[in-house]
Design an enzyme around this catalytic site. Structure first.
Site, mmCIF file in Angstrom:
data_model
loop_
_atom_site.group_PDB
_atom_site.id
_atom_site.type_symbol
_atom_site.label_atom_id
_atom_site.label_comp_id
_atom_site.label_asym_id
_atom_site.label_seq_id
_atom_site.Cartn_x
_atom_site.Cartn_y
_atom_site.Cartn_z
ATOM 1 N N GLU A 8 47.921 43.180 47.621
ATOM 2 C CA GLU A 8 48.684 44.343 47.164
ATOM 3 C C GLU A 8 48.152 45.652 47.730
ATOM 4 O O GLU A 8 48.907 46.587 47.948
ATOM 5 C CB GLU A 8 48.684 44.402 45.628
ATOM 6 C CG GLU A 8 49.624 45.440 45.071
ATOM 7 C CD GLU A 8 50.002 45.172 43.622
ATOM 8 O OE1 GLU A 8 50.279 46.143 42.917
ATOM 9 O OE2 GLU A 8 50.040 44.001 43.201
ATOM 10 N N ASP A 104 48.644 41.457 42.774
ATOM 11 C CA ASP A 104 48.135 41.406 41.404
ATOM 12 C C ASP A 104 48.757 40.244 40.639
ATOM 13 O O ASP A 104 49.959 39.986 40.745
ATOM 14 C CB ASP A 104 48.442 42.715 40.670
ATOM 15 C CG ASP A 104 47.452 43.813 41.037
ATOM 16 O OD1 ASP A 104 46.563 43.554 41.869
ATOM 17 O OD2 ASP A 104 47.574 44.923 40.497
ATOM 18 N N TYR A 305 39.700 42.024 35.812
ATOM 19 C CA TYR A 305 41.025 42.638 35.961
ATOM 20 C C TYR A 305 41.359 43.561 34.783
ATOM 21 O O TYR A 305 41.246 43.168 33.621
ATOM 22 C CB TYR A 305 42.073 41.534 36.077
ATOM 23 C CG TYR A 305 43.458 42.025 36.387
ATOM 24 C CD1 TYR A 305 43.782 42.454 37.667
ATOM 25 C CD2 TYR A 305 44.441 42.066 35.403
ATOM 26 C CE1 TYR A 305 45.058 42.915 37.956
ATOM 27 C CE2 TYR A 305 45.717 42.520 35.682
ATOM 28 C CZ TYR A 305 46.019 42.945 36.970
ATOM 29 O OH TYR A 305 47.284 43.401 37.251
#
Length: 711
Positions: A8, A104, A305
């Site tokens: 990403e 992601d 994350y």
């Protein structure tokens, strides 16, 4: 043949390249004899604007609404078109066999990749890399467990349905409201219910009427006993009568009970909890917290994350605890962490729960030991909070004796309650916590004398205004803050996670500040006049959090393969038609209460003054003009007298910096002050950078030049 990996962001692509030893750097990608890794820059492809369907739609006209395309178009974003061409060429390259989606791990990440692949017309097989941290070890491990990309088709359909529905509803509702009332007004399925949440709380506070009530306590041997009663006494005379009955009467200890209890640490952090705590402790807003957290995740690789809604870990992570604890030895919690390194952890611990982890587990430290000197002040604060919560969760419970002493006097019962800590447990990590001892002098049957009676007056207090932290929590659980006609609706809101998602709420709050729908005064968030009028003018359905929860429920069903995306989009189209017709037929009026006599330099119309998060600006009242100019804004420059932040008025050579203490200085004086306290020259550009920074100078390319400043 090679595998093409699509990340990403460039930073994640570099991490993957490093983990897989993809060392050859090309223009827009990395390559070796097995892999090519390239990246998007966030979204490279987006939904087309109305004028890209029909150039006549560039001008906003009420009669053109609703705009509902038969088929939704996507377009390449102009400013990142160069990278799109690179990615497109790689996807179509005959050397590429399979494509590995490494964006992601979530709904929006899936959309980023799939929109690119669909725009290119990809026919090659897809695989999916699903990771919760970007450390070398985590990436290498995840590449051993690549999934078939088709397993995530429903996730993509849900993401696409969300994107298209927001476009259809948002574009039409905003254009309808703006053209109907000739004002810059915006509606959305998430932002409008959020305004309503703030407004509801504000109304509760405004309508609140304080009530007085009274409590009675007795002092015996230096300890205060409270009258045992579930009743709140609003009549002081009642308690005065009890006091009269107690005169010259001794009391008797009826019982002394001790119960051993345990308390357990709070859950591990999810994003919302972390944002709320950062605001509570340091007054750092949700958006800033997320940006800082993203830096800890991507740049420093010391936390997992960020965009997670879970407070739990999966059972397969048990064996990773030791490495993560060792990483925290670099922090001030090393003394508390050291004993945990040799401890054996079980998957039966409450922090491990596979059923309560969806896309990502709770936010915890990775196995990477941070270089503390590399972290900014804000990064240090955030990392410390994550480490503290993580270590607490692995420590034994806090144990204490709950002691209850019951006193009887003249037929009335009074109670003394005290907690005595016996085992600190997880509370040993907190400063100021220690083992306590209570030398309570009472035994059952003791006759005691009352040394003092106390009637205290109290007043009920209204609910608190939302701040940026508590508003996030309210968006997550709106059912706790609004009245619903049916209890099943509360359950729907709870199950779907409320208004917005953990990844979008901070942006929504930021957007509402920027569009002047809400404002913050002394940390209290209030609805502006514009926000109140938006609620009055908007269709009632769009102001309710229930509607967005019901939509989110259907998106989750699409994600699970239990609802058709096409059906959902058709429902949104029907809803949009009703919304537009309702606005067209409305006889309500919008009133600018912030209109100034300053003419717009572009079109000549009068400008309106709006408050922003960091100051004030003038905005042209004509929605199609879009001219803006700053009136005042807070800076990071410090007053030389009281050290508070200065506010900047005007711009260029005419700019003036003012402080609440009365100090003021011109731009020329500020430039001179910077130069005199710096070892080198400071340009106007550098000065501007300094003023705009949200955090210190740790990562500023001009750090060395400005390090001696005392602004």
């Amino acid at each position: 043949m090679k595998y093409l990996i699509l990340a990403e962001k460039p930073s994640v692509a570099r991490d993957i390249a490093d983990a897989l030893q993809i060392n050859q750097k090309r223009n827009g990608y990395f390559e070796n004899n097995q892999y090519i890794v390239t990246w998007a820059l966030g979204h490279l492809v987006t939904n087309a604007t109305p004028e890209q369907y029909d150039k006549n739609l560039k001008e906003w006209r009420l009669e053109d609404l609703p705009i509902i395309p038969k088929y939704m178009k996507t377009v390449v974003i102009g400013k990142t078109s160069k990278q799109f061409k690179t990615v497109k060429a790689l996807i179509l390259d005959n050397k590429v066999k399979d494509i590995i989606i490494a964006t992601d791990a979530g709904r929006e990440g899936e959309l980023v990749a799939r929109l690119i692949l669909d725009k290119v017309g990809n026919k090659k097989p897809l695989r999916r890399l699903w990771i919760s941290s970007v450390t070398k070890k985590a990436i290498q491990q995840s590449f051993k467990n690549l999934k078939d990309g088709r397993q995530y088709n429903d996730l993509y359909y849900a993401a696409l349905a969300r994107s298209e529905a927001d476009w259809i509803v948002g574009i039409n509702a905003t254009r309808a409201l703006t053209t109907k009332y000739d004002a810059q007004l915006s509606l959305g399925r998430v932002q409008t219910p959020t305004i309503q949440l703030v407004n509801t709380r504000q109304q509760e506070i405004n309508q609140f009427k304080p009530q007085q009530y009274y409590t009675l306590s007795l002092t015996v041997k230096g300890f205060d006993f409270q009258l045992e009663s579930n009743q709140r006494y609003t009549n002081k005379e009642t308690l005065e009568q009890i006091v009269n009955n107690l005169k010259n009467v001794d009391g008797k200890i009826k019982s002394v009970a001790t119960k051993h209890k345990k308390s357990y640490p709070q859950s591990l952090y999810n994003l919302t909890d972390l944002q709320q705590d950062m605001y509570r402790r340091y007054k750092i807003g949700p958006k800033e917290t997320l940006n800082t957290l993203q830096s800890l995740y991507e740049r420093h690789k010391v936390v997992t994350y960020p965009r997670t809604d879970s407070n739990y870990l999966t059972t397969d992570m048990v064996d990773t605890m030791k490495e993560r604890i060792q990483a925290t030895m670099a922090t001030t919690y090393k003394d508390q962490a050291r004993p945990l390194i040799s401890k054996t952890f079980s998957s039966k611990m409450s922090i491990f729960n596979n059923q309560k982890v969806s896309d990502h587990h709770a936010i915890i430290p990775t196995e990477v030991r941070p270089v503390m000197s590399d972290l900014s002040n804000r990064e240090l604060k955030l990392y410390d909070m994550i480490v503290e919560r993580f270590l607490e969760a692995l420590m034994p419970p806090h144990e204490y004796d709950a002691i209850t002493v019951t006193l009887e006097v003249a037929g009335h019962t009074f109670v003394l309650k005290e907690n005595v800590t016996t085992v600190l447990g997880f509370k040993s990590i907190r400063q100021g916590e220690s083992i306590t001892e209570m030398q309570q002098p009472f035994s059952e049957g003791d006759e005691v004398k009352i040394s003092k009676t106390n009637i205290r007056e109290h007043e009920t207090t209204p609910p608190e205004y939302f701040n940026e932290g508590s508003l996030l929590k309210a968006m997550e659980n709106p059912q706790n803050f609004i009245q619903l006609k049916d209890k099943k609706y509360a359950q729907t809101l709870k199950q779907t996670g409320g208004i917005g998602t953990v990844a979008t709420r901070a942006d929504i709050i930021d957007k509402l500040f920027n569009m002047n729908a809400i404002e913050s005064r002394d940390g209290k968030i209030k609805v502006t006049s514009k926000g109140k009028q938006i609620l009055e003018l908007a269709p009632e359905e769009l102001t309710s959090p229930l509607l967005t929860a019901q939509w989110e429920e259907k998106l989750l069903l699409i994600e699970r393969g239990k609802y058709q995306a096409k059906t959902f989009i058709n429902e949104m189209k029907g809803f949009t038609k009703d919304v537009v017709n309702g606005i067209k037929n409305s006889d309500r009026k919008y009133k600018h209460d912030n209109l100034t006599t300053t003419e717009c330099p572009t079109c000549g119309k009068f400008m309106i003054k709006v408050k922003t998060k960091n100051g004030q600006m003038l905005v042209c009242q004509d929605p199609s003009c879009k001219t803006k100019k700053n009136v005042q804004r807070k800076t990071n420059a410090r007053c030389p007298n009281c050290k508070k932040k200065l506010t900047l008025f005007g711009k260029g050579k005419e700019a003036v910096y003012r402080c609440v203490c009365g100090h003021s200085e011109t731009q020329a004086h500020m430039d001179q002050r910077m130069k005199s306290k710096s070892s080198g020259k400071v340009s106007r550009k550098e000065m501007k950078k300094y003023m705009n920074k949200n955090e210190g100078l740790d990562n500023n390319p001009f750090k060395d030049a400005l390090k001696n400043l005392n602004l």
